[in-house]
Scaffold this motif. Structure first.
Motif, short mmCIF file in Angstrom:
data_model
loop_
_atom_site.label_atom_id
_atom_site.label_comp_id
_atom_site.label_asym_id
_atom_site.label_seq_id
_atom_site.Cartn_x
_atom_site.Cartn_y
_atom_site.Cartn_z
N HIS A 65 -1.18 9.63 19.35
CA HIS A 65 -1.30 8.48 20.24
C HIS A 65 -1.10 7.14 19.54
O HIS A 65 -1.60 6.10 19.98
N VAL A 66 -0.35 7.13 18.44
CA VAL A 66 -0.04 5.87 17.75
C VAL A 66 1.07 5.16 18.52
O VAL A 66 2.12 5.73 18.79
N ALA A 67 0.84 3.89 18.86
CA ALA A 67 1.86 3.08 19.55
C ALA A 67 2.54 2.10 18.61
O ALA A 67 3.71 1.76 18.79
N SER A 68 1.80 1.63 17.59
CA SER A 68 2.37 0.65 16.67
C SER A 68 1.65 0.72 15.33
O SER A 68 0.59 1.34 15.20
N TYR A 69 2.28 0.08 14.34
CA TYR A 69 1.67 -0.02 13.01
C TYR A 69 1.53 -1.50 12.65
O TYR A 69 2.45 -2.30 12.88
N THR A 70 0.38 -1.85 12.07
CA THR A 70 0.13 -3.21 11.62
C THR A 70 0.09 -3.23 10.10
O THR A 70 -0.69 -2.50 9.48
N LEU A 71 0.95 -4.07 9.50
CA LEU A 71 1.01 -4.20 8.05
C LEU A 71 0.01 -5.27 7.61
O LEU A 71 0.03 -6.40 8.11
N LEU A 72 -0.87 -4.89 6.70
CA LEU A 72 -1.89 -5.78 6.17
C LEU A 72 -1.62 -6.06 4.70
O LEU A 72 -1.06 -5.19 3.99
N THR A 73 -2.01 -7.20 4.20
CA THR A 73 -1.79 -7.54 2.80
C THR A 73 -2.96 -8.35 2.25
O THR A 73 -3.81 -8.84 3.00
N GLY A 74 -2.98 -8.50 0.93
CA GLY A 74 -4.02 -9.29 0.26
C GLY A 74 -3.71 -9.38 -1.22
O GLY A 74 -2.92 -8.60 -1.77
N SER A 75 -4.36 -10.32 -1.89
CA SER A 75 -4.11 -10.54 -3.32
C SER A 75 -5.03 -9.72 -4.20
O SER A 75 -4.88 -9.71 -5.42
N SER A 76 -6.02 -9.05 -3.58
CA SER A 76 -6.92 -8.19 -4.35
C SER A 76 -7.14 -6.89 -3.60
O SER A 76 -7.01 -6.83 -2.37
N THR A 136 8.10 5.24 10.38
CA THR A 136 8.46 3.88 10.79
C THR A 136 8.72 3.03 9.55
O THR A 136 7.92 3.03 8.61
N GLN A 137 9.82 2.29 9.57
CA GLN A 137 10.19 1.40 8.47
C GLN A 137 9.73 -0.01 8.78
O GLN A 137 9.94 -0.52 9.88
N ILE A 138 9.09 -0.66 7.80
CA ILE A 138 8.59 -2.02 7.97
C ILE A 138 9.09 -2.86 6.80
O ILE A 138 9.01 -2.46 5.64
N SER A 139 9.59 -4.05 7.09
CA SER A 139 10.02 -4.95 6.02
C SER A 139 8.81 -5.42 5.21
O SER A 139 7.75 -5.72 5.76
N ALA A 140 8.99 -5.49 3.89
CA ALA A 140 7.90 -5.93 3.00
C ALA A 140 7.87 -7.44 2.85
O ALA A 140 7.01 -7.97 2.12
N GLU A 141 8.73 -8.15 3.52
CA GLU A 141 8.77 -9.60 3.41
C GLU A 141 7.43 -10.21 3.82
O GLU A 141 6.87 -9.87 4.87
N GLY A 142 6.92 -11.11 3.01
CA GLY A 142 5.67 -11.79 3.31
C GLY A 142 4.43 -11.09 2.77
O GLY A 142 3.31 -11.57 3.01
N THR A 143 4.59 -10.00 2.03
CA THR A 143 3.43 -9.30 1.50
C THR A 143 3.02 -9.85 0.15
O THR A 143 3.84 -10.37 -0.62
N ALA A 144 1.72 -9.73 -0.14
CA ALA A 144 1.18 -10.09 -1.45
C ALA A 144 1.19 -8.85 -2.34
O ALA A 144 1.95 -7.90 -2.10
#
Length: 506
Positions: free
Chosen positions: A438-449, A467-475
């Motif tokens: 029942h997965v509808a979407s994926y949320t990419l989370l990031t952080g510096s630690s 699912t392929q997600i661009s890594a642009e904007g990740t820490a």
């Protein structure tokens, strides 16, 4: 009657070529699976893509056999190759709870060394919680694992046991060997055998269509004569058993005391045919339907006698629904479902099952799964396990699927206990969650630690198994959350280091 004897040579190189060419792999998962290729789909069929198809690909072209679940779109939902060869993958109810059930060979890596082939029952977390085995020296046979309704407390299983037998009456040796077919009803909770019945005690050698001189069977314990070959068991509302016997090309109704009450088909049929289309040859998967007034079956039309010889009695395999009048002792054809990709016979296996207003037919050694309108018999959906390449199984070799069953995301919810898998590859992020329905979407989370990976980078719709997600904007660190249609977070991956893609926490 259409009758043809074919000599077939199956080249060993076929399996190696197909294995290297056609299996699907992923960045984020170690799975190696056959695709579920959609050959045709009506716009009216499963518009919300909720149907789930349960299959068990086997054969020389399958490098990693095991149970698998696919959607009508062809998307893989779940697979597990640690079970090895499996058959009869289905969703069944025991004591009010649904379980994924299937048969596996002895020594499955997923459940340890079992000592004999057996039936497995998995919960919605894809954990094996129960096993069902025949009480038989040679273990449980692959052909049947059916939980009996409406009580849903017992299971019907098949077994075989090789015994000495005088086969001289059919041209075999006096000191011959016989493959004794066994059917048992087992209490699942207590593992008590409630019913035990054998072909040796009830079905004569003369009923068999398996020619002992042609097959060369019966002379050794390792190659016994397979006279009957039980491939399905069912039970009616009065407690009588229904078995399909492939090699006698007959269906038997058996009383609770073991007496054969009647035969349908074969050399000694007790029924008179009314109209055309009631004949069947080398059939599989006989089931009672419509308050025990009808029987459904898969009519293969052909069989492999020995690896290089095929007997063809009918040019096309079909799913059939027969009306059986047990008072007048007549049989007539109610429904017949024809294959869509190519009109061809099948030399083994196959199934027919009904879901709402549709009929689902699995073509066995021809690894097609097809859905039809029950009312009009119109083909609505057609798929094949493996690639859309008819040469792969042109001679019934390469890939097969014993039976095809179906459920729905409206009925079954998969809750894998492991988190989503993530791979950082060539600057992109790939995510999959094997078994999550029942997965509808994926949320990419990031952080510096490592301890603070909570900033949302982007949310993307789930697109297929992976699912392929661009890594642009990740820490430096990332994680991925799986989200349901209503916004609920279903699960979250481990934290990954973007520098090298390694897991830094679970």
């Amino acid at each position: 009657m259409y009758k043809l004897l074919l000599l077939v040579v199956v080249f060993g190189s076929l399996a190696l070529h197909a294995r290297a060419l056609f299996e699907t792999t992923y960045h984020s998962s170690p799975l190696t699976v056959q695709p579920f290729t959609i050959l045709g789909r009506s716009p009216l069929y499963d518009p919300d893509d909720t149907n789930l198809f349960l299959v068990c690909p086997n054969g020389g072209a399958v490098a990693a056999p095991g149970p698998a679940i696919y959607k009508s779109s062809g998307e893989l939902v779940w697979a597990n190759s640690t079970f090895g060869n499996c058959y009869d993958f289905n969703l069944q109810t025991f004591n009010g709870q649904d379980y994924l059930t299937f048969w596996v060979e002895a020594g499955s890596a997923a459940v340890g060394r079992m000592g004999a082939a057996t039936g497995l029952m998995m919960n919605s977390n894809y954990e094996v919680v129960m096993t069902v085995s025949a009480v038989n020296p040679e273990g449980t046979d692959l052909h049947e694992f059916k939980i009996v309704g409406p009580e849903n407390k017992t299971a019907l299983v098949t077994a075989v046991h090789t015994i000495p037998m005088d086969l001289s009456s059919i041209g075999g040796p006096v000191n011959g060997w016989y493959s004794n077919g066994v059917i048992q009803e087992i209490d699942i909770a207590t593992r008590t055998v409630l019913f035990n019945w054998t072909t040796f005690d009830h079905i004569g050698l003369g009923e068999s269509y398996n020619n002992i001189s042609q097959t060369g069977q019966g002379s050794t314990e390792g190659n016994p004569f397979d006279a009957v070959h039980i491939n399905s068991i069912d039970k009616d509302s009065e407690g009588n058993y229904l078995i399909s016997a492939r090699h006698s090309q007959a269906i038997y109704k058996i009383a609770a005391n073991g007496t054969i009450l009647w035969r349908l088909g074969g050399k000694m049929s007790d029924f008179t045919a009314v109209g055309n289309g009631t004949e069947f040859h080398w059939q599989h998967h006989a089931r009672w339907r419509m308050d025990d007034t009808h029987i459904s079956l898969f009519d293969d039309g052909a069989a492999v006698v020995i690896p290089t010889v095929i007997i063809v009695d009918e040019p096309v395999a079909t799913g059939k629904l027969l009306k059986v009048d047990q008072e007048a002792m007549t049989v007539s054809l109610t429904k017949q479902f024809f294959p869509g990709p190519t009109r061809n016979y099948t030399t083994a296996e196959g199934s027919i099952e009904f879901y709402g207003d549709t009929a689902l037919v699995g073509y066995g050694f021809l690894p097609w799964t097809e859905a039809y309108s029950f009312d009009t018999e119109e083909l609505l959906f057609s798929a094949v396990v493996g690639p859309n390449n008819a040469s792969l199984w042109n001679k019934n070799a390469g890939i097969s699927n014993y039976r095809a069953f179906q459920t729905s995301t409206l009925t079954f919810t998969g809750h894998p206990t492991r988190p989503p898998n993530v791979s950082v590859t060539d600057g992109d992020i790939y995510v999959s969650w094997n078994g999550a329905t029942h997965v509808a979407s994926y949320t990419l989370l990031t952080g510096s630690s490592v301890g603070n990976v909570s900033e949302i980078v982007t949310s993307v719709p789930k697109s297929g198994f992976e699912t392929q997600i661009s890594a642009e904007g990740t820490a430096e660190f990332i994680a991925v959350a799986a989200v349901a249609l209503n916004g609920t977070t279903l699960g979250k991956s481990a934290v990954y280091n973007m520098t090298d893609g390694s897991i830094t926490s679970v």
